[in-house]
Design a protein around this motif. Structure first.
Motif, PDB file in Angstrom:
ATOM      1  N   ARG A  69       0.831  -1.197   0.000  1.00 36.92           N
ATOM      2  CA  ARG A  69       0.000   0.000   0.000  1.00 36.92           C
ATOM      3  C   ARG A  69       0.868   1.251   0.000  1.00 36.92           C
ATOM      4  NH1 ARG A  69      -2.989   3.570   2.805  1.00 36.92           N
ATOM      5  NH2 ARG A  69      -2.321   3.078   4.904  1.00 36.92           N
ATOM      6  N   ASP A  70       0.533   2.158  -0.903  1.00 39.35           N
ATOM      7  CA  ASP A  70       1.205   3.450  -0.981  1.00 39.35           C
ATOM      8  C   ASP A  70       0.710   4.282   0.189  1.00 39.35           C
ATOM      9  OD1 ASP A  70       2.138   5.990  -1.532  1.00 39.35           O
ATOM     10  OD2 ASP A  70       1.543   5.967  -3.635  1.00 39.35           O
ATOM     11  N   ILE A  73      -1.222   7.542  -0.093  1.00 39.77           N
ATOM     12  CA  ILE A  73      -2.661   7.519  -0.355  1.00 39.77           C
ATOM     13  C   ILE A  73      -3.338   7.204   0.976  1.00 39.77           C
ATOM     14  CG2 ILE A  73      -4.551   6.432  -1.632  1.00 39.77           C
ATOM     15  CD1 ILE A  73      -2.444   5.478  -3.690  1.00 39.77           C
ATOM     16  N   PRO A  74      -4.058   8.168   1.548  1.00 35.94           N
ATOM     17  CA  PRO A  74      -4.737   7.891   2.821  1.00 35.94           C
ATOM     18  C   PRO A  74      -5.629   6.660   2.694  1.00 35.94           C
ATOM     19  CG  PRO A  74      -4.874  10.225   2.282  1.00 35.94           C
ATOM     20  CD  PRO A  74      -4.307   9.529   1.069  1.00 35.94           C
ATOM     21  N   LEU A  75      -5.742   5.906   3.778  1.00 36.87           N
ATOM     22  CA  LEU A  75      -6.496   4.653   3.763  1.00 36.87           C
ATOM     23  C   LEU A  75      -7.923   4.858   3.270  1.00 36.87           C
ATOM     24  CD1 LEU A  75      -6.266   1.642   4.374  1.00 36.87           C
ATOM     25  CD2 LEU A  75      -7.012   2.137   6.705  1.00 36.87           C
ATOM     26  N   HIS A  76      -8.580   5.916   3.712  1.00 35.42           N
ATOM     27  CA  HIS A  76      -9.957   6.146   3.267  1.00 35.42           C
ATOM     28  C   HIS A  76     -10.020   6.459   1.777  1.00 35.42           C
ATOM     29  CE1 HIS A  76      -8.692  10.270   4.206  1.00 35.42           C
ATOM     30  NE2 HIS A  76      -9.620  10.659   3.351  1.00 35.42           N
ATOM     31  N   ASN A  77      -8.997   7.124   1.235  1.00 40.44           N
ATOM     32  CA  ASN A  77      -8.954   7.371  -0.215  1.00 40.44           C
ATOM     33  C   ASN A  77      -8.713   6.073  -0.982  1.00 40.44           C
ATOM     34  OD1 ASN A  77      -9.350  10.061   0.285  1.00 40.44           O
ATOM     35  ND2 ASN A  77      -7.305  10.708  -0.333  1.00 40.44           N
ATOM     36  N   GLU A 131      -1.889   0.562  -4.590  1.00 43.48           N
ATOM     37  CA  GLU A 131      -0.494   0.944  -4.814  1.00 43.48           C
ATOM     38  C   GLU A 131      -0.338   2.236  -5.590  1.00 43.48           C
ATOM     39  OE1 GLU A 131       1.313  -2.477  -6.740  1.00 43.48           O
ATOM     40  OE2 GLU A 131       1.975  -3.199  -4.793  1.00 43.48           O
ATOM     41  N   GLY A 132      -1.409   2.675  -6.219  1.00 43.88           N
ATOM     42  CA  GLY A 132      -1.337   3.889  -7.010  1.00 43.88           C
ATOM     43  C   GLY A 132      -0.706   3.692  -8.376  1.00 43.88           C
ATOM     44  N   ARG A 133      -0.733   2.443  -8.874  1.00 43.30           N
ATOM     45  CA  ARG A 133      -0.143   2.161 -10.194  1.00 43.30           C
ATOM     46  C   ARG A 133      -0.788   0.928 -10.801  1.00 43.30           C
ATOM     47  NH1 ARG A 133       5.642  -0.145  -8.177  1.00 43.30           N
ATOM     48  NH2 ARG A 133       4.755  -1.560  -6.656  1.00 43.30           N
TER      49      ARG A 133
END
Length: 136
Positions: A69-70, A73-77, A131-133
């Motif tokens: 996990r990135d 990036i907030p957990l809720h996002n 992960e944002g990817r």
């Protein structure tokens, strides 16, 4: 060990972990679906209920075990992204499969077919949301 010091998992390792979570998630989805149908819920309503339970499990397991996990990036996002893209793919594909195919091939084959198709799409969606990817 801090997040920065943790060795990065390979894409293959992530796929295997995602598949393990997916199998557990599918079992949860089917169990809740079965329970709700046995309680005389309509198939589409049972599908929605099963999805709610399964998606909560899937996000938690994939966030903390399958992917890295990135933390930017907030957990809720991350959860919102997971729900809005990945989980809605599952709900949409499985519901569409039920709506279009249940009368032709039966409820169970339609449900299982939807789950299989959604799994492939969900890997990419989960990787993006957690992960944002999408790729490396």
């Amino acid at each position: 060990m801090s997040d920065a010091e943790q060795p990065r998992r390979s894409t293959g390792d992530k796929i295997i972990r995602f598949a393990v979570v997916g199998l557990a998630n599918t079992a949860i989805d089917l169990a809740v679906f079965t329970l709700l149908v046995s309680l005389h819920a309509l198939p589409l309503a049972a599908n929605l209920g099963a999805w709610v339970v399964a998606v909560a499990f899937s996000f938690a397991a994939n966030s903390f075990w399958s992917f890295e996990r990135d933390r930017a990036i907030p957990l809720h996002n991350a959860f919102f992204r997971f729900i809005s893209l990945g989980a809605l793919i599952s709900l949409g594909v499985s519901s569409l499969s039920l709506a279009l195919l249940a009368g032709v091939i039966g409820v169970w084959p339609a449900k299982i077919g939807g789950v299989v198709v959604a799994a492939v799409l969900n890997f990419l969606a989960a990787r993006w949301s957690i992960e944002g990817r999408l790729v490396k």
